[in-house]
Motif scaffolding. Sequence first.
Motif, PDB file in Angstrom:
ATOM      1  N   GLY A  98       0.733  -1.323  -0.093  1.00  0.00           N
ATOM      2  CA  GLY A  98       0.118  -0.031   0.019  1.00  0.00           C
ATOM      3  C   GLY A  98       0.837   1.355   0.054  1.00  0.00           C
ATOM      4  N   PHE A  99       0.228   2.446   0.059  1.00  0.00           N
ATOM      5  CA  PHE A  99       0.939   3.784  -0.095  1.00  0.00           C
ATOM      6  C   PHE A  99       0.655   4.421   1.137  1.00  0.00           C
ATOM      7  CE2 PHE A  99       0.054   2.288  -4.274  1.00  0.00           C
ATOM      8  CZ  PHE A  99       0.782   2.751  -5.012  1.00  0.00           C
ATOM      9  N   ALA A 112      -4.885  12.165  -0.422  1.00  0.00           N
ATOM     10  CA  ALA A 112      -6.339  11.868  -0.808  1.00  0.00           C
ATOM     11  C   ALA A 112      -5.941  10.165  -1.486  1.00  0.00           C
ATOM     12  CB  ALA A 112      -6.620  12.752  -1.743  1.00  0.00           C
ATOM     13  N   GLN A 113      -4.810   9.858  -1.678  1.00  0.00           N
ATOM     14  CA  GLN A 113      -4.456   8.502  -2.513  1.00  0.00           C
ATOM     15  C   GLN A 113      -3.675   7.523  -1.839  1.00  0.00           C
ATOM     16  OE1 GLN A 113      -2.512  10.038  -6.279  1.00  0.00           O
ATOM     17  NE2 GLN A 113      -3.156  12.096  -5.870  1.00  0.00           N
ATOM     18  N   VAL A 114      -3.901   7.576  -0.528  1.00  0.00           N
ATOM     19  CA  VAL A 114      -3.056   6.681   0.108  1.00  0.00           C
ATOM     20  C   VAL A 114      -3.973   5.654   1.059  1.00  0.00           C
ATOM     21  CG1 VAL A 114      -0.938   8.123   0.011  1.00  0.00           C
ATOM     22  CG2 VAL A 114      -2.483   8.194   1.997  1.00  0.00           C
ATOM     23  N   ASP A 115      -3.163   4.608   1.574  1.00  0.00           N
ATOM     24  CA  ASP A 115      -3.930   3.677   2.533  1.00  0.00           C
ATOM     25  C   ASP A 115      -3.711   4.264   3.862  1.00  0.00           C
ATOM     26  OD1 ASP A 115      -4.691   1.279   0.477  1.00  0.00           O
ATOM     27  OD2 ASP A 115      -2.636   1.760   0.169  1.00  0.00           O
ATOM     28  N   VAL A 116      -2.375   4.729   4.112  1.00  0.00           N
ATOM     29  CA  VAL A 116      -2.397   5.259   5.576  1.00  0.00           C
ATOM     30  C   VAL A 116      -1.567   6.684   5.494  1.00  0.00           C
ATOM     31  CG1 VAL A 116      -0.929   4.735   7.796  1.00  0.00           C
ATOM     32  CG2 VAL A 116      -1.860   2.992   6.314  1.00  0.00           C
ATOM     33  N   SER A 130      -9.799  12.873  18.936  1.00  0.00           N
ATOM     34  CA  SER A 130     -10.563  12.412  19.870  1.00  0.00           C
ATOM     35  C   SER A 130     -10.529  11.302  20.333  1.00  0.00           C
ATOM     36  CB  SER A 130     -12.060  12.998  19.540  1.00  0.00           C
ATOM     37  OG  SER A 130     -12.685  12.360  18.483  1.00  0.00           O
ATOM     38  N   VAL A 131     -10.013  10.257  19.382  1.00  0.00           N
ATOM     39  CA  VAL A 131      -9.877   8.925  19.805  1.00  0.00           C
ATOM     40  C   VAL A 131      -8.158   8.533  19.903  1.00  0.00           C
ATOM     41  CG1 VAL A 131     -12.188   8.182  19.023  1.00  0.00           C
ATOM     42  CG2 VAL A 131     -10.205   8.200  17.417  1.00  0.00           C
ATOM     43  N   PRO A 132      -7.842   7.515  20.416  1.00  0.00           N
ATOM     44  CA  PRO A 132      -6.475   7.147  20.544  1.00  0.00           C
ATOM     45  C   PRO A 132      -5.890   6.974  18.994  1.00  0.00           C
ATOM     46  CG  PRO A 132      -7.215   6.164  22.420  1.00  0.00           C
ATOM     47  CD  PRO A 132      -8.410   6.820  21.409  1.00  0.00           C
ATOM     48  N   THR A 133      -4.863   7.293  18.788  1.00  0.00           N
ATOM     49  CA  THR A 133      -4.302   6.968  17.279  1.00  0.00           C
ATOM     50  C   THR A 133      -3.167   6.038  17.452  1.00  0.00           C
ATOM     51  OG1 THR A 133      -3.592   7.909  15.063  1.00  0.00           O
ATOM     52  CG2 THR A 133      -2.787   9.044  17.256  1.00  0.00           C
ATOM     53  N   PRO A 134      -2.835   5.228  16.626  1.00  0.00           N
ATOM     54  CA  PRO A 134      -1.658   4.289  16.649  1.00  0.00           C
ATOM     55  C   PRO A 134      -0.263   5.275  16.921  1.00  0.00           C
ATOM     56  CG  PRO A 134      -2.919   3.358  15.008  1.00  0.00           C
ATOM     57  CD  PRO A 134      -3.600   4.794  15.538  1.00  0.00           C
ATOM     58  N   MET A 135       0.516   5.052  17.564  1.00  0.00           N
ATOM     59  CA  MET A 135       1.600   5.831  17.761  1.00  0.00           C
ATOM     60  C   MET A 135       2.949   5.193  17.923  1.00  0.00           C
ATOM     61  SD  MET A 135       2.649   8.629  20.971  1.00  0.00           S
ATOM     62  CE  MET A 135       2.579   7.325  22.386  1.00  0.00           C
ATOM     63  N   LYS A 187       7.133  -2.597  11.287  1.00  0.00           N
ATOM     64  CA  LYS A 187       6.203  -3.901  11.416  1.00  0.00           C
ATOM     65  C   LYS A 187       4.598  -3.361  11.775  1.00  0.00           C
ATOM     66  CE  LYS A 187       9.942  -6.974  13.151  1.00  0.00           C
ATOM     67  NZ  LYS A 187      10.364  -7.813  14.124  1.00  0.00           N
ATOM     68  N   GLY A 188       4.725  -2.227  12.608  1.00  0.00           N
ATOM     69  CA  GLY A 188       3.399  -1.738  12.864  1.00  0.00           C
ATOM     70  C   GLY A 188       2.713  -1.405  11.704  1.00  0.00           C
ATOM     71  N   LEU A 189       3.272  -0.484  10.818  1.00  0.00           N
ATOM     72  CA  LEU A 189       2.639   0.128   9.600  1.00  0.00           C
ATOM     73  C   LEU A 189       2.524  -1.033   8.744  1.00  0.00           C
ATOM     74  CD1 LEU A 189       2.454   2.802   8.319  1.00  0.00           C
ATOM     75  CD2 LEU A 189       4.700   2.730   7.320  1.00  0.00           C
TER      76      LEU A 189
END
Length: 298
Positions: A14-15, A91-95, A147-152, A168-170
């Motif tokens: 993915g992108f 606008a064109q990515v997965d993450v 407002s909600v926890p995001t992966p860090m 690995k997380g990504l």
Amino acid sequence: MNLIPQAPPDFRSGFVALIGRPNVGKSTLLNRVLGEKIAITSPVAQTTRHSIRGILTRPTSQIIFIDTPGIHKPRHQLGETLVMTARSAMAQVDVVVFVADASTECGAGDRLIATTLIPNTMLPVLLLNKIDLAADRQEASYQALWSVPTPMFKVSAQTGEGIEHFLKGLEALLPSGPYYYPPDSLTDQTERVLCAELIREQILHQTTEEVPHAVAVVIEAMEEQPRITRIRAVIYVERDSQKGILIGKGGQRLKEINTHARLAMEEMLQTKVYLEVFVKVENRWRQNPRTVKALYPQ
């Protein structure tokens, strides 16, 4: 001929857009992740002007990183174009990976990116960079952006600390997918663009604060011969005074820029390089939409 193989059933790809304020270390991060230099770096803000794709192929994944220009309040047409480039990439990515400086508290620029530029449907990954410089990491101020926890994740692009854990997380966040590029690819940038950027990098390192932002570099000719590649480049500036600074007394500064850029090109191209560099004045080119579009097409 580079062929794209069939991906195994459990392959992920993915992108991924790297976004953030100027000078948070996105380009240094990209170079560290790839193990090769494809993006120029400098202490000067807004170093990145192109949306550069870096391709990382691992045994179980292919991650295509998009290094975007640092997002800032535009002051001219060039600035508008750079922000549009960053916005388009998201606008064109997965993450989306929001890169922040762990050594400084979240500021207005970070809030601008988080609230107005990241798509509402996408929760970004928060990446705190420069942990090697952060005695007191400011993670709470960045986590409060959402407002909600995001992966860090926490990394040092300079030392490599935390990079493998981040990758690995990504990888786990990417969908199942194919190879988008041959496994040995590192970037989709042309050699002309990369060579122009190597010249601009030397300008960023060797000139005064007045000059770097007013500079654009274009490769006018690039001829590959059996034992040498001949390159002709033009450096555009906005004023005669900037041209004088670039050339230097007796042409010494331009000679230094040429020498260091040529050596970097030889390392990248793996061949001898003959480099000619000229300086031209293009009055107020950053304010001219036509000139900016010609130099930095979207």
